[in-house]
Design a protein around this motif. Structure first.
Motif, PDB file in Angstrom:
ATOM      1  N   UNK A 164      17.690  36.605  39.655  1.00  0.00           N
ATOM      2  CA  UNK A 164      19.094  36.792  40.012  1.00  0.00           C
ATOM      3  C   UNK A 164      19.599  38.077  39.380  1.00  0.00           C
ATOM      4  N   UNK A 165      20.252  38.887  40.182  1.00  0.00           N
ATOM      5  CA  UNK A 165      20.813  40.131  39.665  1.00  0.00           C
ATOM      6  C   UNK A 165      22.172  39.864  39.018  1.00  0.00           C
ATOM      7  N   UNK A 166      22.820  38.758  39.404  1.00  0.00           N
ATOM      8  CA  UNK A 166      24.063  38.318  38.785  1.00  0.00           C
ATOM      9  C   UNK A 166      23.859  36.866  38.354  1.00  0.00           C
ATOM     10  N   UNK A 167      23.204  36.651  37.200  1.00  0.00           N
ATOM     11  CA  UNK A 167      22.780  35.307  36.829  1.00  0.00           C
ATOM     12  C   UNK A 167      23.906  34.284  36.721  1.00  0.00           C
ATOM     13  N   UNK A 168      25.131  34.713  36.521  1.00  0.00           N
ATOM     14  CA  UNK A 168      26.217  33.754  36.388  1.00  0.00           C
ATOM     15  C   UNK A 168      26.910  33.486  37.711  1.00  0.00           C
ATOM     16  N   UNK A 169      26.610  34.284  38.722  1.00  0.00           N
ATOM     17  CA  UNK A 169      27.160  34.071  40.049  1.00  0.00           C
ATOM     18  C   UNK A 169      28.660  34.292  40.098  1.00  0.00           C
ATOM     19  N   UNK A 170      29.228  33.933  41.227  1.00  0.00           N
ATOM     20  CA  UNK A 170      30.655  34.135  41.447  1.00  0.00           C
ATOM     21  C   UNK A 170      31.500  33.138  40.680  1.00  0.00           C
ATOM     22  N   UNK A 171      30.896  32.057  40.195  1.00  0.00           N
ATOM     23  CA  UNK A 171      31.655  31.005  39.531  1.00  0.00           C
ATOM     24  C   UNK A 171      31.832  31.252  38.033  1.00  0.00           C
ATOM     25  N   UNK A 172      31.340  32.366  37.519  1.00  0.00           N
ATOM     26  CA  UNK A 172      31.445  32.636  36.090  1.00  0.00           C
ATOM     27  C   UNK A 172      32.900  32.871  35.694  1.00  0.00           C
ATOM     28  N   UNK A 173      33.244  32.444  34.493  1.00  0.00           N
ATOM     29  CA  UNK A 173      34.592  32.665  33.985  1.00  0.00           C
ATOM     30  C   UNK A 173      34.760  34.141  33.652  1.00  0.00           C
ATOM     31  N   UNK A 174      35.849  34.741  34.096  1.00  0.00           N
ATOM     32  CA  UNK A 174      36.071  36.158  33.785  1.00  0.00           C
ATOM     33  C   UNK A 174      36.427  36.331  32.308  1.00  0.00           C
ATOM     34  N   UNK A 175      36.193  37.512  31.796  1.00  0.00           N
ATOM     35  CA  UNK A 175      36.550  37.837  30.425  1.00  0.00           C
ATOM     36  C   UNK A 175      38.062  38.080  30.394  1.00  0.00           C
ATOM     37  N   UNK A 176      38.799  37.109  29.879  1.00  0.00           N
ATOM     38  CA  UNK A 176      40.262  37.151  29.893  1.00  0.00           C
ATOM     39  C   UNK A 176      40.778  38.345  29.104  1.00  0.00           C
ATOM     40  N   UNK A 177      40.160  38.640  27.968  1.00  0.00           N
ATOM     41  CA  UNK A 177      40.611  39.761  27.140  1.00  0.00           C
ATOM     42  C   UNK A 177      40.440  41.090  27.879  1.00  0.00           C
ATOM     43  N   UNK A 178      39.342  41.220  28.590  1.00  0.00           N
ATOM     44  CA  UNK A 178      39.124  42.444  29.355  1.00  0.00           C
ATOM     45  C   UNK A 178      40.155  42.568  30.473  1.00  0.00           C
ATOM     46  N   UNK A 179      40.424  41.489  31.185  1.00  0.00           N
ATOM     47  CA  UNK A 179      41.415  41.531  32.257  1.00  0.00           C
ATOM     48  C   UNK A 179      42.810  41.854  31.722  1.00  0.00           C
ATOM     49  N   UNK A 180      43.177  41.288  30.574  1.00  0.00           N
ATOM     50  CA  UNK A 180      44.482  41.587  29.976  1.00  0.00           C
ATOM     51  C   UNK A 180      44.571  43.052  29.572  1.00  0.00           C
ATOM     52  N   UNK A 181      43.476  43.600  29.039  1.00  0.00           N
ATOM     53  CA  UNK A 181      43.465  45.007  28.655  1.00  0.00           C
ATOM     54  C   UNK A 181      43.631  45.905  29.883  1.00  0.00           C
ATOM     55  N   UNK A 182      43.001  45.536  30.986  1.00  0.00           N
ATOM     56  CA  UNK A 182      43.142  46.309  32.219  1.00  0.00           C
ATOM     57  C   UNK A 182      44.590  46.257  32.709  1.00  0.00           C
ATOM     58  N   UNK A 183      45.187  45.074  32.683  1.00  0.00           N
ATOM     59  CA  UNK A 183      46.588  44.923  33.123  1.00  0.00           C
ATOM     60  C   UNK A 183      47.514  45.771  32.258  1.00  0.00           C
ATOM     61  N   UNK A 184      47.321  45.706  30.941  1.00  0.00           N
ATOM     62  CA  UNK A 184      48.171  46.495  30.042  1.00  0.00           C
ATOM     63  C   UNK A 184      47.975  47.989  30.298  1.00  0.00           C
ATOM     64  N   UNK A 185      46.746  48.416  30.529  1.00  0.00           N
ATOM     65  CA  UNK A 185      46.483  49.816  30.817  1.00  0.00           C
ATOM     66  C   UNK A 185      47.149  50.267  32.120  1.00  0.00           C
ATOM     67  N   UNK A 186      47.088  49.421  33.125  1.00  0.00           N
ATOM     68  CA  UNK A 186      47.711  49.765  34.399  1.00  0.00           C
ATOM     69  C   UNK A 186      49.233  49.832  34.267  1.00  0.00           C
ATOM     70  N   UNK A 187      49.811  48.899  33.538  1.00  0.00           N
ATOM     71  CA  UNK A 187      51.258  48.902  33.346  1.00  0.00           C
ATOM     72  C   UNK A 187      51.706  50.145  32.567  1.00  0.00           C
ATOM     73  N   UNK A 188      50.900  50.567  31.614  1.00  0.00           N
ATOM     74  CA  UNK A 188      51.239  51.728  30.807  1.00  0.00           C
ATOM     75  C   UNK A 188      51.243  53.008  31.666  1.00  0.00           C
ATOM     76  N   UNK A 189      50.440  53.041  32.693  1.00  0.00           N
ATOM     77  CA  UNK A 189      50.358  54.232  33.552  1.00  0.00           C
ATOM     78  C   UNK A 189      51.504  54.282  34.560  1.00  0.00           C
ATOM     79  N   UNK A 190      52.174  53.155  34.790  1.00  0.00           N
ATOM     80  CA  UNK A 190      53.266  53.124  35.786  1.00  0.00           C
ATOM     81  C   UNK A 190      54.490  53.671  35.211  1.00  0.00           C
TER      82      UNK A 190
END
Length: 122
Positions: free
Chosen positions: A96-122
């Motif tokens: 498997x090239x993506x061993x956790x598949x589509x059902x894997x839990x996303x990294x919440x901290x990474x997603x929050x950091x992306x959101x904060x970065x996007x908001x800072x650019x607006x």
């Protein structure tokens, strides 16, 4: 066999799905349409796959390919491809090239950091 009976010029696509899978309808491996697979180096003494399995290995060499794309490329039903992929996973010919598949839990901290970065650019 009489000439023109159709047997001599048949292709792998003409074989009935239940014949390809030996009557099996499922795999013990949970596979989704988006599960990506790639070939693994062949180990010495590894069993040789069927012609259909060989076709899947050829499509997966070089870059990861999804289950859905493999079904489309081989002109086989998805469930047949899943059974064949299960066989290839069992003999370690595919990984498997993506061993956790589509059902894997996303990294919440990474997603929050992306959101904060996007908001800072607006």
């Amino acid at each position: 066999m009489a000439a023109g009976s159709g047997w001599s010029d048949s292709s792998l696509e003409d074989i009935r799905p239940y014949t390809i899978t030996g009557g099996r309808t499922g795999s013990k491996h949970p596979l989704h349409l988006t599960t990506c697979l790639i070939t693994r180096p062949a180990a010495p003494g590894t069993a040789h796959p069927s012609p259909e399995g060989e076709a899947l290995l050829l499509h997966c060499s070089g870059a990861p390919v999804s289950v859905a794309e493999l079904a489309a490329r081989t002109h086989q039903p998805v469930q047949v491809v899943k059974v064949l992929i299960g066989d290839l996973l069992d003999c370690d010919a595919l990984a498997r090239a993506n061993p956790y598949g589509a059902a894997a839990d996303p990294d919440v901290h990474l997603l929050e950091a992306v959101i904060h970065g996007l908001r800072a650019r607006l």
